[in-house]
Design an enzyme around this catalytic site. Structure first.
Site, PDB file in Angstrom:
ATOM      1  N   SER A 183       0.817  -1.202   0.000  1.00  0.00           N
ATOM      2  CA  SER A 183       0.000   0.000   0.000  1.00  0.00           C
ATOM      3  C   SER A 183       0.859   1.263   0.000  1.00  0.00           C
ATOM      4  O   SER A 183       1.970   1.290   0.530  1.00  0.00           O
ATOM      5  CB  SER A 183      -0.893   0.006   1.248  1.00  0.00           C
ATOM      6  OG  SER A 183      -1.516   1.262   1.422  1.00  0.00           O
ATOM      7  N   TYR A 225      -2.366   5.692  -4.145  1.00  0.00           N
ATOM      8  CA  TYR A 225      -3.328   6.761  -3.915  1.00  0.00           C
ATOM      9  C   TYR A 225      -2.836   8.017  -4.639  1.00  0.00           C
ATOM     10  O   TYR A 225      -1.621   8.269  -4.720  1.00  0.00           O
ATOM     11  CB  TYR A 225      -3.445   7.096  -2.429  1.00  0.00           C
ATOM     12  CG  TYR A 225      -4.197   6.093  -1.594  1.00  0.00           C
ATOM     13  CD1 TYR A 225      -5.533   5.814  -1.835  1.00  0.00           C
ATOM     14  CD2 TYR A 225      -3.561   5.457  -0.528  1.00  0.00           C
ATOM     15  CE1 TYR A 225      -6.229   4.908  -1.043  1.00  0.00           C
ATOM     16  CE2 TYR A 225      -4.251   4.549   0.270  1.00  0.00           C
ATOM     17  CZ  TYR A 225      -5.586   4.280   0.001  1.00  0.00           C
ATOM     18  OH  TYR A 225      -6.273   3.393   0.783  1.00  0.00           O
ATOM     19  N   THR A 242      -6.059   3.407  -7.103  1.00  0.00           N
ATOM     20  CA  THR A 242      -7.214   3.344  -6.204  1.00  0.00           C
ATOM     21  C   THR A 242      -8.042   4.618  -6.309  1.00  0.00           C
ATOM     22  O   THR A 242      -7.518   5.728  -6.165  1.00  0.00           O
ATOM     23  CB  THR A 242      -6.754   3.106  -4.762  1.00  0.00           C
ATOM     24  OG1 THR A 242      -6.047   1.862  -4.717  1.00  0.00           O
ATOM     25  CG2 THR A 242      -7.938   3.025  -3.813  1.00  0.00           C
ATOM     26  N   LYS A 300      -8.734   0.086  -8.894  1.00  0.00           N
ATOM     27  CA  LYS A 300      -9.328  -0.519  -7.705  1.00  0.00           C
ATOM     28  C   LYS A 300     -10.358   0.418  -7.081  1.00  0.00           C
ATOM     29  O   LYS A 300     -10.088   1.602  -6.904  1.00  0.00           O
ATOM     30  CB  LYS A 300      -8.236  -0.835  -6.678  1.00  0.00           C
ATOM     31  CG  LYS A 300      -8.731  -1.489  -5.394  1.00  0.00           C
ATOM     32  CD  LYS A 300      -7.554  -1.786  -4.469  1.00  0.00           C
ATOM     33  CE  LYS A 300      -7.984  -2.523  -3.218  1.00  0.00           C
ATOM     34  NZ  LYS A 300      -8.837  -1.710  -2.324  1.00  0.00           N
ATOM     35  N   HIS A 343     -13.707  -1.020  -0.756  1.00  0.00           N
ATOM     36  CA  HIS A 343     -12.634  -0.729   0.198  1.00  0.00           C
ATOM     37  C   HIS A 343     -12.859  -1.463   1.525  1.00  0.00           C
ATOM     38  O   HIS A 343     -12.577  -0.933   2.605  1.00  0.00           O
ATOM     39  CB  HIS A 343     -12.512   0.774   0.449  1.00  0.00           C
ATOM     40  CG  HIS A 343     -11.115   1.243   0.717  1.00  0.00           C
ATOM     41  ND1 HIS A 343     -10.325   1.827  -0.236  1.00  0.00           N
ATOM     42  CD2 HIS A 343     -10.358   1.186   1.838  1.00  0.00           C
ATOM     43  CE1 HIS A 343      -9.146   2.140   0.283  1.00  0.00           C
ATOM     44  NE2 HIS A 343      -9.138   1.757   1.544  1.00  0.00           N
TER      45      HIS A 343
END
Length: 410
Positions: free
Chosen positions: A136, A160, A186, A276, A300
C-alpha cells in the site's frame, strides 16, 4: 445379551496413544486455527483493542462489510456427481504472470501497527506460496524492502493520488524501478470514511496512551515490547504524523482525483495497470473500453462509503456488460476459500484478501500469514473437489446461485 470380559492390556495399547504436546506456543496457537474466524479470535486476544479494531472495523454502522460477508454466505453450490476430481489445479494466469492460487494479498495501510513484522511477513509468506503481494501507499515498509523480501515473486503496488502529486509520481517510479509488475490505481478514497471505532478508541499515528489503552495493554505485553523495541514507523507518503487515521488520510488525499490523473499514471507506469474501487457497471465498462488491464470491484472493505454496493452482487452484472474475457477482480468480505471459488465461478479472474491476511499476521506474524494461506488453500481445494471440478477453468456460473436477501424495491 452383551458378553463381557476383562480387557486385554495388549489390545488397549493401540487405543491409548497420547498426543505429543506442542511446546512451541505460536505453533500451538496456529495449529488450533481451522478457519479464518479462528485466526481472528487469536488476533483479538493478542492485539491491543485500538490496533485490532482498526483492522476489524469499517465505516459508520459497518453495513457494507456485514452485507459483503452475508452475500458470500447466501450462496448455493450446485455440484456435479460422478465426476472425479481427486486432484485439482488451483493455479491461474493473472495480469501477465502466474499465481499458484486464485487470490493475492490486498494492500493494507499502517500494517506494522498490527504486528511488528508487517509487510515483510506478508511479502515473505506470499513468496513462499507463489501468490502476489500488494504494498500500500500507506504501508510501513519501503518498496525496496518488500522487493528484498520477495525478490523473485509477484509484487504489486497500490497507489493513492495525493494532494502533492509529485509524491504519488515518485512512488510509482520507485515501484517500477524495483520491478513491481502491477499497479492498483485506487479511486474510492477521495476523503476518509467515518471509521467510528478508530475515533472511539482514539487510534492515532503514533499511538497515544490513555488509561484505557494502558489497561488494555497489560495482558498483551508482547505487542508493546515488539512495538517499542523495533524501528519506528515510517511512511513513504506521509511527511508528518500525529492524528487519527482519518485525519491523516484527509490531509493527504485529494478529492479532485479524475480521469486525467489516471491518464498521467498510465504514461508513467510501464507495467500492468488496474483500477481498484470500481462500484458500478457503467464505470466498469468505461474503464475496460479505455484499455486498462483490469478492474477491481471493491468498496474498500466497507471502510469508505457505508451502504456501498456489494462487490460480489455486482460481479455478474459487470461480467455480463464487459464480457467474460475482461480481467475483473473482486475483494471485500472474503473469509473462506468457498467465497473465492464462488467468485471465480461467477466470472472473476482473481480475488484479493485483506482482513484475512491481517488476522493471520496478528495471530502469528509470518507464520500466521502462511497459516491463513494454508486455510484458504485447503478450503478452495476441498470445495472444487466437492463440486467435481479439477481446474478453475471448469468453474461456471451454473455452479453457483446467489440467494436473494436484499432485493431492491420496485
Amino acid at each position: 445379551m452383551v458378553k463381557r470380559r476383562f480387557p486385554n492390556p495388549r489390545e488397549l495399547a493401540p487405543l491409548m496413544k497420547f498426543k505429543t504436546p506442542e511446546l512451541n506456543g505460536k505453533k500451538r496457537r496456529l495449529d488450533s486455527a481451522l478457519t479464518i474466524y479462528d485466526l481472528k479470535e487469536i488476533a483479538n486476544r493478542r492485539t491491543p483493542k485500538a490496533a485490532f479494531d482498526y483492522t476489524d472495523g469499517a465505516a459508520e454502522f459497518e453495513l457494507s462489510l456485514s452485507r459483503a460477508r452475508q452475500a458470500f454466505e447466501d450462496i448455493e453450490f450446485h455440484p456435479d456427481i460422478l465426476k472425479p476430481a481427486s486432484a485439482v489445479n488451483t493455479s491461474v494466469e493473472i495480469l501477465g504472470g502466474n499465481s499458484s492460487l486464485p487470490f493475492g494479498i490486498a494492500p493494507t495501510g499502517f500494517t506494522r501497527l498490527m504486528h511488528t513484522e508487517g509487510e515483510i511477513a506478508g511479502a515473505t509468506a506470499a513468496a513462499s506460496a507463489g501468490i502476489p503481494f500488494t504494498l500500500s501507499t500507506l504501508g510501513t515498509s519501503s518498496i525496496e524492502d518488500v522487493k528484498k523480501a520477495n525478490p523473485n515473486g509477484r509484487n504489486w503496488f497500490q497507489l493513492y493520488v495525493m494532494k502533492d502529486r509529485e509524491i504519488s509520481y515518485g512512488l510509482a517510479k520507485r515501484a517500477a524501478e524495483a520491478g513491481f509488475d502491477t499497479m492498483m490505481f485506487t479511486v474510492d478514497t477521495p476523503v476518509a470514511g467515518a471509521r467510528l471505532r478508530d475515533k472511539r478508541n482514539g487510534f492515532s499515528i503514533p499511538p497515544q496512551l490513555s488509561l484505557s489503552t494502558v489497561m488494555n495493554a497489560i495482558p498483551r505485553p508482547w505487542w508493546w515490547w515488539d512495538f517499542l523495541t523495533t524501528p519506528p514507523l515510517e511512511f513513504a507518503s506521509l511527511s508528518s504524523t500525529g492524528g487519527t487515521v482519518g485525519e491523516l488520510l484527509d490531509s493527504a488525499m485529494d478529492p479532485t482525483i479524475s480521469y486525467e490523473d489516471l491518464n498521467i499514471i498510465r504514461s508513467i507506469w510501464p507495467g500492468k495497470l488496474v483500477v481498484k474501487g470500481v462500484q458500478n457497471v457503467s464505470d466498469s465498462k468505461k474503464l475496460i473500453d479505455l484499455g486498462v488491464d483490469g478492474i477491481i470491484l471493491s468498496n474498500h472493505g466497507g471502510r469508505q462509503l457505508d451502504r456501498a454496493p456489494i462487490p460480489f452482487h455486482l460481479l455478474p452484472k459487470v461480467i455480463k456488460e464487459v464480457g467474460k474475457d475482461a480481467t475483473v477482480m473482486i475483494d471485500t468480505g472474503i473469509m473462506n476459500g468457498a467465497d473465492i471459488v464462488a467468485s471465480i465461478a461467477l466470472g472473476a479472474k482473481f480475488t484479493l484478501v485483506g482482513r484475512a491476511y491481517l488476522y493471520g499476521l496478528m495471530a502469528g506474524g509470518e507464520q500466521g500469514v502462511s497459516k491463513m494461506i494454508s486455510i484458504l488453500r485447503s478450503e478452495i481445494e476441498r470445495t472444487m473437489k466437492l463440486l467435481g471440478v479439477s481446474s478453475l477453468e471448469e468453474l461456471e456460473p451454473r455452479h453457483v446461485t446467489q440467494l436473494e436477501r436484499l432485493i431492491p424495491r420496485k
